[in-house]
Enzyme design. Structure first.
Site, short mmCIF file in Angstrom:
data_model
loop_
_atom_site.label_atom_id
_atom_site.label_comp_id
_atom_site.label_asym_id
_atom_site.label_seq_id
_atom_site.Cartn_x
_atom_site.Cartn_y
_atom_site.Cartn_z
N HIS A 56 0.84 -1.19 0.00
CA HIS A 56 0.00 0.00 0.00
C HIS A 56 0.88 1.24 0.00
O HIS A 56 1.94 1.26 0.65
CB HIS A 56 -0.91 0.03 1.23
CG HIS A 56 -1.69 -1.21 1.45
ND1 HIS A 56 -2.59 -1.69 0.53
CD2 HIS A 56 -1.70 -2.10 2.48
CE1 HIS A 56 -3.14 -2.81 0.98
NE2 HIS A 56 -2.60 -3.08 2.17
N GLU A 75 -1.48 0.17 8.37
CA GLU A 75 -2.48 -0.70 8.99
C GLU A 75 -1.83 -1.57 10.05
O GLU A 75 -0.61 -1.61 10.20
CB GLU A 75 -3.14 -1.58 7.92
CG GLU A 75 -2.18 -2.49 7.20
CD GLU A 75 -2.81 -3.19 6.01
OE1 GLU A 75 -4.01 -3.01 5.75
OE2 GLU A 75 -2.09 -3.94 5.33
N HIS A 133 3.60 -7.33 1.85
CA HIS A 133 3.01 -8.25 2.82
C HIS A 133 1.94 -9.11 2.15
O HIS A 133 1.49 -8.82 1.05
CB HIS A 133 2.38 -7.48 3.98
CG HIS A 133 1.25 -6.58 3.57
ND1 HIS A 133 1.45 -5.33 3.02
CD2 HIS A 133 -0.11 -6.75 3.61
CE1 HIS A 133 0.28 -4.77 2.76
NE2 HIS A 133 -0.68 -5.62 3.11
N ARG A 153 -1.27 -5.02 -6.10
CA ARG A 153 -0.89 -6.43 -6.12
C ARG A 153 0.38 -6.62 -6.94
O ARG A 153 0.45 -6.18 -8.09
CB ARG A 153 -2.01 -7.29 -6.73
CG ARG A 153 -3.33 -7.26 -5.97
CD ARG A 153 -4.31 -8.31 -6.52
NE ARG A 153 -5.65 -8.00 -6.12
CZ ARG A 153 -6.58 -7.45 -6.90
NH1 ARG A 153 -6.29 -7.17 -8.17
NH2 ARG A 153 -7.77 -7.18 -6.44
#
Length: 273
Positions: A56, A75, A133, A153
């Site tokens: 991200h 996050e 991740h 992705r």
């Protein structure tokens, strides 16, 4: 207080339940009306199989790559349930150039350059924006993140979904990551704070009062274990009827409310900085 109702989102690898969100891709209208553009999203992620290898962007890269009004996505995860062999992909093994990573993606060898970490129930994982991740199968997680739905992705295990390699490569950072370990009672970062409380009988607290005529800093209360009752008194002193709750329930708490929890449970307070 708002008794938030989740938005269910099926996925090829399992599903997400958006527990608290004002994002256009999954907006709880009652929450939006009360709290405005809330800067976080809270989800349950049920990963029956592996999610993509992904990254991200941070705030700066999100604005550069997607538009001036976008946020980045830092996050964290709290492991609610885990199979005996559960693991995650968590960051780079070493420092690599963009070209080295691009070549690894082309050769389908990116995973060799990434850390795979075993996880168990109760573990906590902090994922700053820019971290490569993936959540592998056999995991159920609480995710607290910035109010952003941008995912790049890099590799998707052969599934025919769109990849975002060039934007992803521009977003990757070589970061020193916090080790995965059991969640502590308090976690703080620039975007949110978490407080984990074990309730055995009762627990009472006040939310911060509204300031400067704005909508104030709403808090979220997530029940990670157990059950009980929640009592609310609004800023004027008016008491609301108590509500019962069970595991994985979430409530949005207005500024200036007095909250009392009765029961035997574990709760996580999610607080804006």
């Amino acid at each position: 207080m708002i008794d938030l109702q989740p938005i269910h989102c099926p996925k090829v690898w399992g599903y997400e339940d958006w527990l608290a969100s004002t994002h256009p891709d999954g907006c709880q209208k009652d929450f939006m009306a009360a709290a405005g553009d809330y800067p976080l999203i809270v989800k349950i992620i049920q990963a029956d199989s592996a999610l993509s290898l992904q990254v991200h962007p941070d705030d700066e890269k999100a604005r550069l790559l997607e538009g001036e009004n976008e946020r980045g996505k830092t996050e964290c995860w709290y492991v609610l349930e885990a199979s005996s062999d559960a693991s995650i992909i968590y960051g780079l093994k070493n420092s690599y150039t963009e070209e080295e990573l691009r070549l690894a993606i082309q050769n389908k060898s990116l995973e060799e350059k990434l850390n795979r970490v075993s996880v168990k129930k109760g573990d906590f994982v902090f994922i700053p924006a820019g971290t490569v991740h993936a959540i592998c199968g056999g995991l159920r997680l609480l995710e607290v993140q910035q109010n952003c739905n941008i995912t790049y992705r890099l590799y998707d295990w052969g599934r025919p979904r769109e990849l975002h390699i060039e934007k992803g490569l521009k977003s990757i950072k070589n970061l020193q990551l916090k080790p995965v370990s059991a969640m502590e009672d308090t976690f703080d970062c620039s975007y949110f704070s978490l407080k984990k409380i074990s309730v055995k009988g009762g627990y009472t607290f006040l939310t911060d009062r509204q300031k400067n005529g704005d909508k104030g800093k709403w808090q979220l209360l997530f029940v990670s274990e157990g059950n009980g009752l929640i009592h609310t008194t609004d800023p004027s002193g008016q008491k609301c009827p108590p509500l019962s709750f069970e595991k994985e329930k979430i409530f949005a708490l207005a500024p200036g409310e007095k909250i009392t929890i009765e029961g035997k449970c574990e709760i996580i307070r999610i607080i804006l900085p």
